[in-house]
Design a protein around this motif. Sequence first.
Motif, PDB file in Angstrom:
ATOM      1  N   LEU A  86      31.455  18.529-149.661  1.00  0.00           N
ATOM      2  CA  LEU A  86      31.166  18.387-151.081  1.00  0.00           C
ATOM      3  C   LEU A  86      29.671  18.530-151.317  1.00  0.00           C
ATOM      4  CD1 LEU A  86      33.186  15.081-151.630  1.00  0.00           C
ATOM      5  CD2 LEU A  86      34.055  17.421-151.780  1.00  0.00           C
ATOM      6  N   ARG A  87      29.355  19.198-152.425  1.00  0.00           N
ATOM      7  CA  ARG A  87      27.951  19.304-152.822  1.00  0.00           C
ATOM      8  C   ARG A  87      27.507  17.938-153.343  1.00  0.00           C
ATOM      9  NH1 ARG A  87      27.033  23.518-157.480  1.00  0.00           N
ATOM     10  NH2 ARG A  87      26.901  21.637-158.740  1.00  0.00           N
ATOM     11  N   LEU A  88      26.288  17.560-153.055  1.00  0.00           N
ATOM     12  CA  LEU A  88      25.751  16.306-153.610  1.00  0.00           C
ATOM     13  C   LEU A  88      25.128  16.592-154.980  1.00  0.00           C
ATOM     14  CD1 LEU A  88      24.027  14.776-150.453  1.00  0.00           C
ATOM     15  CD2 LEU A  88      26.185  14.059-151.498  1.00  0.00           C
ATOM     16  N   PRO A  89      25.152  15.652-155.901  1.00  0.00           N
ATOM     17  CA  PRO A  89      25.740  14.318-155.799  1.00  0.00           C
ATOM     18  C   PRO A  89      27.264  14.358-155.827  1.00  0.00           C
ATOM     19  CG  PRO A  89      24.918  14.700-158.026  1.00  0.00           C
ATOM     20  CD  PRO A  89      24.516  15.898-157.213  1.00  0.00           C
ATOM     21  N   ALA A  90      27.854  13.374-155.149  1.00  0.00           N
ATOM     22  CA  ALA A  90      29.305  13.367-155.015  1.00  0.00           C
ATOM     23  C   ALA A  90      29.833  11.939-155.081  1.00  0.00           C
ATOM     24  CB  ALA A  90      29.704  14.006-153.682  1.00  0.00           C
ATOM     25  N   VAL A  91      31.137  11.850-155.302  1.00  0.00           N
ATOM     26  CA  VAL A  91      31.834  10.566-155.298  1.00  0.00           C
ATOM     27  C   VAL A  91      32.724  10.497-154.055  1.00  0.00           C
ATOM     28  CG1 VAL A  91      33.611   9.179-156.455  1.00  0.00           C
ATOM     29  CG2 VAL A  91      31.856  10.343-157.817  1.00  0.00           C
ATOM     30  N   VAL A  92      32.662   9.369-153.360  1.00  0.00           N
ATOM     31  CA  VAL A  92      33.532   9.158-152.196  1.00  0.00           C
ATOM     32  C   VAL A  92      34.313   7.869-152.435  1.00  0.00           C
ATOM     33  CG1 VAL A  92      33.527   8.515-149.744  1.00  0.00           C
ATOM     34  CG2 VAL A  92      32.095  10.403-150.537  1.00  0.00           C
ATOM     35  N   THR A  93      35.624   7.877-152.131  1.00  0.00           N
ATOM     36  CA  THR A  93      36.367   6.607-152.182  1.00  0.00           C
ATOM     37  C   THR A  93      36.866   6.268-150.780  1.00  0.00           C
ATOM     38  OG1 THR A  93      38.630   7.399-152.668  1.00  0.00           O
ATOM     39  CG2 THR A  93      37.128   7.157-154.545  1.00  0.00           C
ATOM     40  N   SER A  94      36.764   4.996-150.453  1.00  0.00           N
ATOM     41  CA  SER A  94      37.004   4.561-149.080  1.00  0.00           C
ATOM     42  C   SER A  94      38.462   4.240-148.825  1.00  0.00           C
ATOM     43  CB  SER A  94      36.177   3.305-148.791  1.00  0.00           C
ATOM     44  OG  SER A  94      36.499   2.292-149.719  1.00  0.00           O
ATOM     45  N   ASP A  95      38.940   4.655-147.666  1.00  0.00           N
ATOM     46  CA  ASP A  95      40.244   4.206-147.182  1.00  0.00           C
ATOM     47  C   ASP A  95      40.012   3.114-146.142  1.00  0.00           C
ATOM     48  OD1 ASP A  95      43.019   4.056-146.707  1.00  0.00           O
ATOM     49  OD2 ASP A  95      43.223   6.162-147.237  1.00  0.00           O
ATOM     50  N   LEU A  96      41.098   2.571-145.616  1.00  0.00           N
ATOM     51  CA  LEU A  96      40.990   1.393-144.756  1.00  0.00           C
ATOM     52  C   LEU A  96      40.215   1.629-143.475  1.00  0.00           C
ATOM     53  CD1 LEU A  96      44.665   0.122-145.009  1.00  0.00           C
ATOM     54  CD2 LEU A  96      42.646  -0.987-145.975  1.00  0.00           C
ATOM     55  N   ARG A  97      40.316   2.843-142.928  1.00  0.00           N
ATOM     56  CA  ARG A  97      39.755   3.050-141.608  1.00  0.00           C
ATOM     57  C   ARG A  97      38.367   3.682-141.617  1.00  0.00           C
ATOM     58  NH1 ARG A  97      45.001   2.213-141.163  1.00  0.00           N
ATOM     59  NH2 ARG A  97      45.406   3.954-142.540  1.00  0.00           N
ATOM     60  N   LEU A  98      37.703   3.642-142.789  1.00  0.00           N
ATOM     61  CA  LEU A  98      36.344   4.188-142.847  1.00  0.00           C
ATOM     62  C   LEU A  98      35.407   3.368-141.965  1.00  0.00           C
ATOM     63  CD1 LEU A  98      34.390   6.214-144.093  1.00  0.00           C
ATOM     64  CD2 LEU A  98      34.216   4.734-146.098  1.00  0.00           C
ATOM     65  N   ASN A  99      35.592   2.070-141.961  1.00  0.00           N
ATOM     66  CA  ASN A  99      34.766   1.193-141.122  1.00  0.00           C
ATOM     67  C   ASN A  99      35.385  -0.195-141.132  1.00  0.00           C
ATOM     68  OD1 ASN A  99      33.855  -0.421-143.411  1.00  0.00           O
ATOM     69  ND2 ASN A  99      32.642   1.373-143.960  1.00  0.00           N
ATOM     70  N   GLU A 100      34.820  -1.089-140.342  1.00  0.00           N
ATOM     71  CA  GLU A 100      35.239  -2.488-140.405  1.00  0.00           C
ATOM     72  C   GLU A 100      34.093  -3.296-140.982  1.00  0.00           C
ATOM     73  OE1 GLU A 100      37.028  -5.138-137.213  1.00  0.00           O
ATOM     74  OE2 GLU A 100      37.826  -3.129-136.746  1.00  0.00           O
ATOM     75  N   PRO A 101      34.263  -3.811-142.191  1.00  0.00           N
ATOM     76  CA  PRO A 101      33.145  -4.489-142.846  1.00  0.00           C
ATOM     77  C   PRO A 101      32.661  -5.706-142.066  1.00  0.00           C
ATOM     78  CG  PRO A 101      34.962  -4.164-144.381  1.00  0.00           C
ATOM     79  CD  PRO A 101      35.463  -3.783-143.040  1.00  0.00           C
ATOM     80  N   ARG A 102      31.370  -5.926-142.090  1.00  0.00           N
ATOM     81  CA  ARG A 102      30.778  -7.114-141.462  1.00  0.00           C
ATOM     82  C   ARG A 102      30.952  -8.323-142.380  1.00  0.00           C
ATOM     83  NH1 ARG A 102      24.978  -4.574-141.306  1.00  0.00           N
ATOM     84  NH2 ARG A 102      26.331  -2.753-141.252  1.00  0.00           N
ATOM     85  N   TYR A 103      30.685  -9.492-141.850  1.00  0.00           N
ATOM     86  CA  TYR A 103      30.644 -10.691-142.678  1.00  0.00           C
ATOM     87  C   TYR A 103      29.199 -10.967-143.048  1.00  0.00           C
ATOM     88  CZ  TYR A 103      35.421 -11.388-141.199  1.00  0.00           C
ATOM     89  OH  TYR A 103      36.751 -11.217-140.992  1.00  0.00           O
ATOM     90  N   ALA A 104      28.998 -11.510-144.236  1.00  0.00           N
ATOM     91  CA  ALA A 104      27.636 -11.858-144.648  1.00  0.00           C
ATOM     92  C   ALA A 104      27.186 -13.092-143.865  1.00  0.00           C
ATOM     93  CB  ALA A 104      27.613 -12.133-146.147  1.00  0.00           C
ATOM     94  N   LYS A 105      25.954 -13.051-143.350  1.00  0.00           N
ATOM     95  CA  LYS A 105      25.420 -14.211-142.613  1.00  0.00           C
ATOM     96  C   LYS A 105      24.706 -15.141-143.585  1.00  0.00           C
ATOM     97  CE  LYS A 105      24.212 -11.508-138.511  1.00  0.00           C
ATOM     98  NZ  LYS A 105      23.690 -10.329-139.214  1.00  0.00           N
ATOM     99  N   LEU A 106      24.651 -16.398-143.218  1.00  0.00           N
ATOM    100  CA  LEU A 106      24.075 -17.380-144.132  1.00  0.00           C
ATOM    101  C   LEU A 106      22.664 -17.021-144.616  1.00  0.00           C
ATOM    102  CD1 LEU A 106      24.831 -19.906-145.639  1.00  0.00           C
ATOM    103  CD2 LEU A 106      23.838 -21.255-143.783  1.00  0.00           C
ATOM    104  N   PRO A 107      21.738 -16.650-143.703  1.00  0.00           N
ATOM    105  CA  PRO A 107      20.388 -16.307-144.193  1.00  0.00           C
ATOM    106  C   PRO A 107      20.422 -15.144-145.196  1.00  0.00           C
ATOM    107  CG  PRO A 107      20.466 -16.322-141.775  1.00  0.00           C
ATOM    108  CD  PRO A 107      21.858 -16.537-142.245  1.00  0.00           C
ATOM    109  N   ASP A 108      21.329 -14.206-144.980  1.00  0.00           N
ATOM    110  CA  ASP A 108      21.438 -13.066-145.907  1.00  0.00           C
ATOM    111  C   ASP A 108      21.992 -13.506-147.255  1.00  0.00           C
ATOM    112  OD1 ASP A 108      20.432 -11.293-144.026  1.00  0.00           O
ATOM    113  OD2 ASP A 108      22.428 -10.941-143.157  1.00  0.00           O
ATOM    114  N   ILE A 109      22.895 -14.472-147.215  1.00  0.00           N
ATOM    115  CA  ILE A 109      23.437 -15.004-148.470  1.00  0.00           C
ATOM    116  C   ILE A 109      22.311 -15.697-149.244  1.00  0.00           C
ATOM    117  CG2 ILE A 109      25.069 -16.688-149.439  1.00  0.00           C
ATOM    118  CD1 ILE A 109      26.897 -16.044-147.001  1.00  0.00           C
TER     119      ILE A 109
END
Lengths: 308, 249
Positions: free
Chosen positions: B168-191
């Motif tokens: 796709l030419r940029l700018p573009a829209v992408v929508t995520s499916d389940l296996r795009l990545n495994e999201p991290r958890y937010a750490k307390l200092p980051d919160i």
Amino acid sequence: MSILVLAEYHEGQLAAGTAHVVAAAQAIGGDIDILVAGDNVAGVAEAAARLDGVSRVRVADNAVYAHQLAEPTADLLVALADDYTHLLAAATTTGKNVLPRVAALKDVNQISEILAVDSPDTFKRPIYAGNAIATVRSEDSLKVITVRTTAFDAVGESGAAAIEAVDVVVDNALSTFVDETLAQNERPELGGARVVISGGRGMGNGENFKLLEGIADKLGAAIGASRAAVDAGFVPNDMQVGQTGKIVAPELYIAVGISGAIQHLAGMKDSRVIVAINKDDEAPIFQVADYGLVGDLFELLPELEQKL
Amino acid sequence: MKVLVAVKRVIDYNVKIRVKPDHTDVDLTNVKMAMNPFCEIAVEEAVRLKEKGVATEIVAVTVGPKTAQEQLRTALALGADRAIHVETDARVESLGVAKLLKGVVDEEQPDLVILGKQAIDTDNNQTGQMLAALTGMPQGTFASEVSIENGEVSVTREIDGGLQTVKLRLPAVVTSDLRLNEPRYAKLPDIMKAKKKPLETRTPETLGVSIAAPPTLLKVETPAERQGGVKVASVDELVDKLKNEAKVL
Ligand SMILES: Cc1cc2nc3c(=O)[nH]c(=O)nc-3n(C[C@H](O)[C@H](O)[C@H](O)COP(=O)(O)OP(=O)(O)OC[C@H]3O[C@@H](n4cnc5c(N)ncnc54)[C@H](O)[C@@H]3O)c2cc1C
């Protein structure tokens, strides 16, 4: 009323789902046209013309429509939309990709994955992973709708609709097709199979899915999987059944080593008969199973294959 | 490269929903709310693009009531640099949200917009495609792999038959499916840090967008409950029942 159904096809074959979408169009009522858009799709158009209840098959045969990319296909539908009150497609990854784009270009809402037609503007659709059913009325002059194919019985194939070429050619500078890896398999398509046998995390690895194959062979079944089995890399993504995978409603669904999370149930709980095989007698899958068998799948599957 | 990532506040995916007794909607009072799981994946992808040095700035955006700011704070804790809250109490659905997001895209001019492929409340699977249409951008839906090269984004899409890759030419829209990545958890200092990151508010009026009315919701019902059946004691009994009782073999 006049309805345009976007045909879907794979490798030159009209997809089975299109006959179900035509059935939904019949439930709405009115003249039904089918649009076949693609590159070298004469054979698809002929198959579409045999579907009962179709007045006309419109064929846009041009390289720009190859692979049904969303951008050109949506532009084509927009160019044709003024002749119609309803645009319909199957709620497949193709329909879901293209129809919202068309709706936004026409400045109308899109109604996703209808299960029933109450009237030409009122439809039932699942929300919250099918844990609630909403009845919604479209106030738009053009209704853009995707259809859950398992909710409508396919129309027959004794028709002889006229086939007409569409000479609208759009250009697409936005996207290009690179490649496709399609699962090759001899089994029936998941969405249309009479029997589906699915494996979950309990299968342990991809190799063990062979235990399902012998049974699937005997029953003429399609093989599915839970998200956990796909995420773990046991089997490819096209086998996932559930809220975000495929929706199936076979005569017989056999869940093996699947716990029964609501997201999985969303994809199979309309099956006529459900069998669950699980070693945990409290697994939630047993709450929806007509027949539950508690035990180790590695012992039970070979025995089941032998006794069928 | 600037990445805009859209997030939605929805019922937590583990919660069993209840339909209101008057059948007007699902009952959300005192129900645990969270970021839509697909949006978490979208945020994660944006953060990974920044970690790879591809993205330079991540802007998180949401449309919804005041409480939706919680999900923006989550996005900030996960790595977004700043956030925009388009505040409205109206019932907005995909077309309305897409129009408001287009208002934000016009202001922010991102190179890439990432959204979840669907929200687990309405299960519409529309907003990304609609935003792409309204902004004239190409769309890479149901992405399981995204890579940016030479002003283009290559997206591998999960399709019913397998996988499809498009450029796709940029700018573009992408929508995520389940296996795009495994999201991290937010750490307390980051919160904690996220509380100090900038969060601006817009309204449909300040964006100059009139919200599209969604389809009229006439009724919400609980589907017919499936009755659990029986446990069978052996494979023989199972085969017998399937043959003679259910008559499916
Ligand atoms: C946004 C979102 C979307 C989702 N979409 C989907 C979807 O579309 N489809 C889907 O399936 N899931 C989906 N999920 C995931 C879902 O929540 C569950 O995590 C998933 O369904 C669990 O898969 P499973 O049942 O195979 O695994 P588990 O829950 O781990 O269950 C494994 C089962 O196998 C049994 N078992 C283990 N070993 C044996 C053995 N030797 N013999 C017999 N039984 C055994 C265990 O008792 C257990 O019940 C989604 C989740 C989210 C958040």
